[in-house]
Design a protein around this motif. Sequence first.
Motif, PDB file in Angstrom:
ATOM      1  N   GLY A 172      -4.209   3.110   0.087  1.00 30.31           N
ATOM      2  CA  GLY A 172      -2.905   3.064  -0.536  1.00 30.31           C
ATOM      3  C   GLY A 172      -2.548   4.363  -1.233  1.00 30.31           C
ATOM      4  N   ARG A 173      -1.387   4.341  -1.921  1.00 32.05           N
ATOM      5  CA  ARG A 173      -0.864   5.540  -2.577  1.00 32.05           C
ATOM      6  C   ARG A 173      -0.757   5.337  -4.080  1.00 32.05           C
ATOM      7  NH1 ARG A 173       4.660   6.960  -0.112  1.00 32.05           N
ATOM      8  NH2 ARG A 173       4.361   8.863  -1.326  1.00 32.05           N
ATOM      9  N   ASN A 174      -0.773   6.438  -4.805  1.00 35.56           N
ATOM     10  CA  ASN A 174      -0.715   6.396  -6.273  1.00 35.56           C
ATOM     11  C   ASN A 174       0.713   6.601  -6.776  1.00 35.56           C
ATOM     12  OD1 ASN A 174      -3.404   5.954  -7.115  1.00 35.56           O
ATOM     13  ND2 ASN A 174      -3.939   8.044  -6.517  1.00 35.56           N
ATOM     14  N   ILE A 175       1.605   5.701  -6.381  1.00 32.90           N
ATOM     15  CA  ILE A 175       2.964   5.744  -6.913  1.00 32.90           C
ATOM     16  C   ILE A 175       3.114   4.716  -8.026  1.00 32.90           C
ATOM     17  CG2 ILE A 175       5.392   5.345  -6.373  1.00 32.90           C
ATOM     18  CD1 ILE A 175       4.857   6.526  -3.613  1.00 32.90           C
TER      19      ILE A 175
ATOM     20  N   ALA B  90       0.812  -1.216   0.000  1.00 32.43           N
ATOM     21  CA  ALA B  90       0.000   0.000   0.000  1.00 32.43           C
ATOM     22  C   ALA B  90       0.844   1.264   0.000  1.00 32.43           C
ATOM     23  CB  ALA B  90      -0.948   0.005   1.204  1.00 32.43           C
ATOM     24  N   THR B  91       2.142   1.142   0.303  1.00 31.42           N
ATOM     25  CA  THR B  91       2.997   2.322   0.257  1.00 31.42           C
ATOM     26  C   THR B  91       3.158   2.849  -1.168  1.00 31.42           C
ATOM     27  OG1 THR B  91       4.896   0.842   0.140  1.00 31.42           O
ATOM     28  CG2 THR B  91       4.311   1.716   2.316  1.00 31.42           C
ATOM     29  N   CYS B  92       2.863   2.006  -2.163  1.00 31.48           N
ATOM     30  CA  CYS B  92       2.995   2.433  -3.563  1.00 31.48           C
ATOM     31  C   CYS B  92       1.731   2.226  -4.391  1.00 31.48           C
ATOM     32  CB  CYS B  92       4.145   1.677  -4.247  1.00 31.48           C
ATOM     33  SG  CYS B  92       5.782   2.138  -3.650  1.00 31.48           S
ATOM     34  N   HIS B  93       0.921   1.227  -4.044  1.00 29.41           N
ATOM     35  CA  HIS B  93      -0.220   0.859  -4.886  1.00 29.41           C
ATOM     36  C   HIS B  93      -1.544   1.131  -4.174  1.00 29.41           C
ATOM     37  CE1 HIS B  93       2.299  -1.184  -7.853  1.00 29.41           C
ATOM     38  NE2 HIS B  93       2.988  -1.684  -6.842  1.00 29.41           N
TER      39      HIS B  93
ATOM     40  N   ASN C 207       5.421  11.813  -3.726  1.00 29.34           N
ATOM     41  CA  ASN C 207       4.414  12.570  -4.470  1.00 29.34           C
ATOM     42  C   ASN C 207       4.763  14.047  -4.597  1.00 29.34           C
ATOM     43  OD1 ASN C 207       2.126  10.359  -3.031  1.00 29.34           O
ATOM     44  ND2 ASN C 207       2.418  10.495  -5.245  1.00 29.34           N
ATOM     45  N   GLU C 208       6.029  14.395  -4.341  1.00 26.12           N
ATOM     46  CA  GLU C 208       6.453  15.763  -4.536  1.00 26.12           C
ATOM     47  C   GLU C 208       6.692  16.014  -6.023  1.00 26.12           C
ATOM     48  OE1 GLU C 208      10.366  13.547  -3.694  1.00 26.12           O
ATOM     49  OE2 GLU C 208       8.207  13.308  -3.437  1.00 26.12           O
TER      50      GLU C 208
END
Length: 974
Positions: free
Chosen positions: A860-863, A851-854, A925-926
């Motif tokens: 989760g995150r949008n990486i 979830a740190t990336c997907h 996400n910067e």
Amino acid sequence: MKSTLYQGKKMLAQLLSGCIVGFSLSCQNEDPPPPFSLEERYFSDSTGLYLPGDLEATLWAESPQFFNPTNMDVDSKGRIWVTEALNYRLFRNDPEKFNHHEKGDRVVILEDTDGDGKADRSKVFVQDEDLTAPLGISVIGDQVIVSSGPSIIIYTDENGDDIPDKKEVFLTGFGGLDHDHGLHAVVAGPDGKYYFNAGNAGPHIVTDKSGWTLRSGSLYNGGSPHMKDNRPGMVSDDGKVWVGGIALRINPDGTGMKVLGHNFRNSYELALDSYGNMWQNDNDDDGNKGVRVSWLMEGGNMGYFNPDGSRRWQADRRPGQSTVKAHWHQDDPGVIPMGDSTGAGSPTGVAFYESDLLGKKYRGTLLAGEAGRNVILAYQPEPMGAGFRLKRHNLISSLSDEEVEAAQSRTTGEDKTKWFRPSDVVVGTDGAIYVADWYDGMVGGHRMIDSTGYGRIYRITPKGKPLPKPKIDLSTTEGQIAALLNPAVNVRNAGFALLAGKGPAAVEAVKKILTDENPYHRARAIWLLATMGPEGITAVERQLKADNSHLRITAFRALRQAKSDFLPHARQLSSDPSAAVRREVALALRDLPQNQVEDIVITLASQYEGGDRYYVEALGLAMEGKEETIFPVLQQKLGGDPLSWKPGYADLIWRLHPSQAIESLKERALSLELSAAERQQSVAALGFIPDQRAVDAMQEIAASEVLGINERALWWLRYRRNNEWNAFSMQIPEMQATISPEIQKEMLAWKATLESSSAPKSEKVKAAKAMAADRIGGIMLLALAEKKVLSEEIMAEISSAIFQNPEQATRVLAEDYFTRLNKPASLSVPDIVALEGDPAKGKLVYQGKCATCHRIGNEGRNIGPDLSMIGAKLDQQGLLDAIIHPSAGVAFGYEMWMVTLKDETVAAGFLQADGPIVVLEGMQNEAYNIPSEAIAFRKRFGRSIMPEPAELNMDEADVAHLTAYLEGLNSEGS
């Protein structure tokens, strides 16, 4: 019978598991087993397909008659021609483990010689080292046209012995060598010209046989012979900028190439109906649920990149905008509506069914292959204003509707929805539908799992009704007309070409078709008559008054091609009651001087009442290049007081956004007399005007007290500062001034120590370890390693520390430079498969490791790619491959870039825009907004930043649980 069937199963299974004699395959005894049971998958007594009750599916052909079918066509004898992709991506798919052709891929001819509904003869037409996973085939007359990037190749069989007598490179220079996003099939249009498309694996730099050159570039490279020349904003010989995936038309002699639409991601194929409408599908960036099936309006921009190809959709996403709308830039002027959004998937071949042989209710059906969702989608396009409404239903699927619903909530058990991977769909000379099935758990994506190269072709017919293969005699006028009216699209061209060659002598015979009950037949006659001299032209001109609006459009299209002076017909139809007819008139005016078309344009615009995006986009194309000069005329005749603009006129000014309208747009944006939507539209229109006065107006709006509008104007200022308004002067409240990453001074000092020729080794080791432990310092070390300024000793000292860097991407990418000691052993796939996964435990694994990336649903995150519907696309084997071998196929947009600036600072992230301002999205996400002139060096990594499971302390049980959880994801977060 059962015993005989079983023996047949066993023999073929043995063939597939070993070497297949006579098919030039590379085999090894230790090949992994197929990801499915051969007996269950391929040898059941029925096809296992579900379709309407009045239709039935039968198995028509299967391996080893051919392998890995990518595309099909039908010849006048009713035979099916297939392109194979057994050599697909062998640089990534180990040829020691996958069957392949040493001498190149093949084109295979399949035939049912005894009329029993099954192919009993298979022969190789050509095997060629220039064919590497070809994606398109067309049989037009005695020519076999194969699309295999970077070239379209024509093999001519002059004596009809099914052996090529001549080979010609028809066109070359396309991107997409051995790539899904490359060249696709050529199709003969109802006008006798050739149509085809190519995906966005550019750049495409292609010169036709008259010397006209196409130049289409974007952010994306994909095996193009011109990769070093790729850049956004390239200009073609027509003076236009064409971007990404592209649709083209060309004369059969290779002259007259013309762009018909652009800015797709990867439309797999182009289909034309007999009216001349173009239909296609398109794949989204994986995980964004934005796959689409569309009608392509001539000249249309389909909105994947920004207009010059320098920015991905993420860089242009507006506040509150849905993913799908942002993905295809649907709120931007100049972009054509996307059509039907089908969600997640992997779209493949398309065809348009115009026959009555399946039953009249199937006449006018658009068929669209969907390998990711294991279905053939069907539409009967309905006119909707100047465009079409596309209502979708499943025509052929691997499960019944009830089972599909059950599968979407399934959490355990075998997923049989992955047992049908349609790669193409065509209509035979007999009116049957033929569907190619290339089974593979990866559905393309640059990887394969099935090492055998298996495939099937199904035949769809009316239940209980035989469809005999017609005998087509092309030596007589009657036979040529029969060919023209045949259900198979490229067979029709044989009749067209021969009848056109007869000219006036065949006019009377062709005119009789104008009374045919089937309007598609009448449309074919219209196109043909337009090529047959004055008498034929006169007959076509009469069709401008036909009761059927589709036939009026067909007649206008045909006359536009046949006559240099078609403007009298454009004026005649400019007040037609059909918005679609008027749309077609508007499209014909593009590139014509304003003094010739101004009256027609005003007539067309005066009838637009608003709310029809197709119509306003057609008007925009009609006025392309004339926006500033025609605005005063529009304003005088249709405009007036800005606060009293009618909806249609407001839409039109939003689409044209001329600089002369800046003050009017500002007045509308600040007026409380208008609705919020009208004010927002005016602000957006200002945002597309590259003019200092538009910037000044936007700043006034941002400084106003009109709530909502002022905040949106501020967003536009901040957004445009990094692209089209970068050269203009602006002052933005609370605007962050930094355009490069914050670099700690001590990191620059450590870097200077490492680069010093006089610093002692102990100081360099200290500096290197300090940098290796820092998030920014780690990226700087990668840049130094790339420049080869670090000694072997220092590299060795860093190796133990760089893999402990706090940034996951740095730890993974460091393997490109540094030797990792004590790397965890890879997990065992057989051990994982042997375990029973628990979806509930798998969700916990996702939450803790992924979830740190997907993102899944709202968690989760949008990486990395969104996984909300991954279970609708990949089966267990495909998921395992993606998890265990993350670098095997890195999706576009998720490649990591490293940029070194001239001031020696470093930034890393995903490339979102590449123009005057280069935009990177970092791992937190910067956003890094970097002036291009400030960049000293850049590198794109080929490795995925996703670690292998063992590096995340995951064992076989964790992966089994995670896979079980992901397999059950068939809808948003389910």
